[in-house]
Design a protein around this motif. Sequence first.
Motif, mmCIF file in Angstrom:
data_model
loop_
_atom_site.group_PDB
_atom_site.id
_atom_site.type_symbol
_atom_site.label_atom_id
_atom_site.label_comp_id
_atom_site.label_asym_id
_atom_site.label_seq_id
_atom_site.Cartn_x
_atom_site.Cartn_y
_atom_site.Cartn_z
ATOM 1 N N SER A 126 1.113 -1.237 -0.399
ATOM 2 C CA SER A 126 0.073 0.208 0.171
ATOM 3 C C SER A 126 0.624 1.458 0.158
ATOM 4 C CB SER A 126 -1.097 -0.179 1.128
ATOM 5 O OG SER A 126 -0.312 -0.142 2.035
ATOM 6 N N ASP A 127 2.026 1.532 0.561
ATOM 7 C CA ASP A 127 2.166 2.386 0.651
ATOM 8 C C ASP A 127 3.521 3.118 -1.128
ATOM 9 O OD1 ASP A 127 2.906 3.125 3.300
ATOM 10 O OD2 ASP A 127 4.855 2.048 3.377
ATOM 11 N N ALA A 128 3.273 2.160 -1.874
ATOM 12 C CA ALA A 128 4.076 2.179 -3.497
ATOM 13 C C ALA A 128 2.696 2.318 -4.504
ATOM 14 C CB ALA A 128 4.815 0.803 -3.231
ATOM 15 N N VAL A 129 2.357 1.334 -4.164
ATOM 16 C CA VAL A 129 0.931 1.193 -5.050
ATOM 17 C C VAL A 129 -0.039 2.143 -4.300
ATOM 18 C CG1 VAL A 129 -1.161 0.311 -6.367
ATOM 19 C CG2 VAL A 129 1.863 -0.344 -5.998
ATOM 20 N N ARG A 130 -0.925 2.704 -5.237
ATOM 21 C CA ARG A 130 -1.577 4.225 -4.222
ATOM 22 C C ARG A 130 -3.423 3.712 -4.719
ATOM 23 N NH1 ARG A 130 0.458 9.868 -5.702
ATOM 24 N NH2 ARG A 130 1.803 9.639 -3.453
ATOM 25 N N GLU A 131 -3.370 2.708 -6.530
ATOM 26 C CA GLU A 131 -4.994 2.283 -6.791
ATOM 27 C C GLU A 131 -4.218 1.784 -8.260
ATOM 28 O OE1 GLU A 131 -8.986 4.431 -8.892
ATOM 29 O OE2 GLU A 131 -7.060 5.355 -8.634
ATOM 30 N N VAL A 132 -5.199 0.700 -7.937
ATOM 31 C CA VAL A 132 -4.749 -0.002 -9.000
ATOM 32 C C VAL A 132 -6.513 -0.110 -10.016
ATOM 33 C CG1 VAL A 132 -5.362 -2.309 -10.270
ATOM 34 C CG2 VAL A 132 -3.529 -1.937 -8.360
ATOM 35 N N ASP A 133 -7.027 0.012 -11.240
ATOM 36 C CA ASP A 133 -7.933 0.019 -11.254
ATOM 37 C C ASP A 133 -7.859 -0.377 -12.931
ATOM 38 O OD1 ASP A 133 -10.327 1.167 -12.917
ATOM 39 O OD2 ASP A 133 -9.534 3.492 -12.646
ATOM 40 N N LEU A 134 -9.133 -1.821 -12.712
ATOM 41 C CA LEU A 134 -8.306 -2.574 -14.177
ATOM 42 C C LEU A 134 -9.470 -2.289 -14.752
ATOM 43 C CD1 LEU A 134 -8.901 -6.146 -11.551
ATOM 44 C CD2 LEU A 134 -6.647 -4.639 -12.463
ATOM 45 N N GLU A 135 -10.484 -1.568 -14.621
ATOM 46 C CA GLU A 135 -11.369 -0.476 -15.186
ATOM 47 C C GLU A 135 -11.304 -0.345 -16.876
ATOM 48 O OE1 GLU A 135 -15.290 0.583 -15.290
ATOM 49 O OE2 GLU A 135 -15.065 -0.936 -13.402
ATOM 50 N N ARG A 136 -9.432 0.847 -16.175
ATOM 51 C CA ARG A 136 -9.307 1.731 -16.952
ATOM 52 C C ARG A 136 -7.750 1.336 -17.745
ATOM 53 N NH1 ARG A 136 -8.317 6.230 -13.174
ATOM 54 N NH2 ARG A 136 -6.417 6.764 -13.893
ATOM 55 N N ARG A 137 -6.962 -0.553 -16.844
ATOM 56 C CA ARG A 137 -6.163 -0.414 -16.816
ATOM 57 C C ARG A 137 -4.898 0.304 -16.621
ATOM 58 N NH1 ARG A 137 -5.644 -5.523 -16.917
ATOM 59 N NH2 ARG A 137 -4.334 -5.398 -18.670
ATOM 60 N N VAL A 138 -4.889 1.196 -15.606
ATOM 61 C CA VAL A 138 -4.068 1.827 -15.020
ATOM 62 C C VAL A 138 -3.758 1.534 -13.268
ATOM 63 C CG1 VAL A 138 -3.630 4.390 -14.188
ATOM 64 C CG2 VAL A 138 -4.309 3.687 -16.579
ATOM 65 N N ILE A 139 -2.815 1.139 -13.131
ATOM 66 C CA ILE A 139 -2.387 1.385 -11.303
ATOM 67 C C ILE A 139 -0.921 2.336 -11.255
ATOM 68 C CG2 ILE A 139 -0.750 -0.178 -10.507
ATOM 69 C CD1 ILE A 139 -1.210 -1.856 -11.825
ATOM 70 N N GLU A 140 -1.830 3.527 -10.363
ATOM 71 C CA GLU A 140 -1.455 4.536 -9.234
ATOM 72 C C GLU A 140 -0.371 4.444 -8.643
ATOM 73 O OE1 GLU A 140 -1.357 7.646 -11.195
ATOM 74 O OE2 GLU A 140 -3.259 7.452 -12.414
ATOM 75 N N VAL A 141 0.707 4.987 -8.312
ATOM 76 C CA VAL A 141 2.191 4.653 -7.992
ATOM 77 C C VAL A 141 2.220 6.161 -6.966
ATOM 78 C CG1 VAL A 141 3.059 2.267 -8.449
ATOM 79 C CG2 VAL A 141 3.944 4.267 -9.136
ATOM 80 N N ASP A 142 2.834 5.566 -5.545
ATOM 81 C CA ASP A 142 3.260 6.992 -4.997
ATOM 82 C C ASP A 142 5.045 7.022 -5.517
ATOM 83 O OD1 ASP A 142 4.939 8.167 -3.535
ATOM 84 O OD2 ASP A 142 3.456 7.479 -1.971
ATOM 85 N N HIS A 143 5.217 8.461 -6.454
ATOM 86 C CA HIS A 143 6.701 8.226 -7.299
ATOM 87 C C HIS A 143 7.766 8.288 -6.214
ATOM 88 C CE1 HIS A 143 6.224 7.471 -11.488
ATOM 89 N NE2 HIS A 143 4.188 7.838 -10.908
ATOM 90 N N ASP A 144 7.377 9.048 -5.068
ATOM 91 C CA ASP A 144 7.847 9.116 -4.235
ATOM 92 C C ASP A 144 8.722 8.431 -3.291
ATOM 93 O OD1 ASP A 144 8.406 12.482 -5.186
ATOM 94 O OD2 ASP A 144 6.988 12.894 -3.450
ATOM 95 N N PHE A 145 8.310 7.745 -2.635
ATOM 96 C CA PHE A 145 7.923 6.414 -2.048
ATOM 97 C C PHE A 145 9.426 5.702 -2.622
ATOM 98 C CE2 PHE A 145 7.383 1.451 -1.321
ATOM 99 C CZ PHE A 145 7.070 1.887 0.381
ATOM 100 N N LEU A 146 8.820 5.381 -4.309
ATOM 101 C CA LEU A 146 9.194 4.981 -5.124
ATOM 102 C C LEU A 146 10.773 5.672 -5.481
ATOM 103 C CD1 LEU A 146 7.249 3.170 -7.308
ATOM 104 C CD2 LEU A 146 8.114 2.492 -5.716
ATOM 105 N N ALA A 147 11.158 6.611 -4.925
ATOM 106 C CA ALA A 147 12.530 7.612 -5.279
ATOM 107 C C ALA A 147 13.137 7.484 -6.358
ATOM 108 C CB ALA A 147 13.628 6.280 -4.278
#
Length: 158
Positions: A126-147
């Motif tokens: 959950s710290d790295a992945v903000r949202e998984v939207d399978l309908e839109r086929r998009v995964i939002e991630v936290d770029h700061d957390f991933l450095a």
Amino acid sequence: MAVGRVGRAHGRDGSFWVEAPEHALDVGTDVRIGGVSGRVERRDGDAERALLRVSGVDDRDAAAALSGEPIEVAESELPLAEDEWLVEDLLGCKVPGIGEVVAVLAGPSCDLLEVGDRGVLVPLVSDAVREVDLERRVIEVDHDFLALSDQEQEGGGA
């Protein structure tokens, strides 16, 4: 995936009790037991003490021979929790600023998304992945957390 074990045989038609059931094992569920593939033909009992009859297990002796064997079902038959997804559903999803998911790798503590041409690894936490939207086929991630620096994001596409 194992969802219980074959318990004591019941009756003459191959029915048996299920020990430690972790799945509903409804009628029509495909199962594999000790090298025998079959389908649940009858289910009685309750959630804690299920009684099954499975195709391919035709009499009491056949059921008794399977006693203690794990009852396995395909992962696709298992219900997913709110924060769980099938690997095939994640493949090809876009991760803005990085690219597309090209693989899902099993890690020691969590699964990892392999994203883009450079193979950026994104832990499925959950710290790295903000949202998984399978309908839109998009995964939002936290770029700061991933450095990920702005320069890395620009080169990642999507």
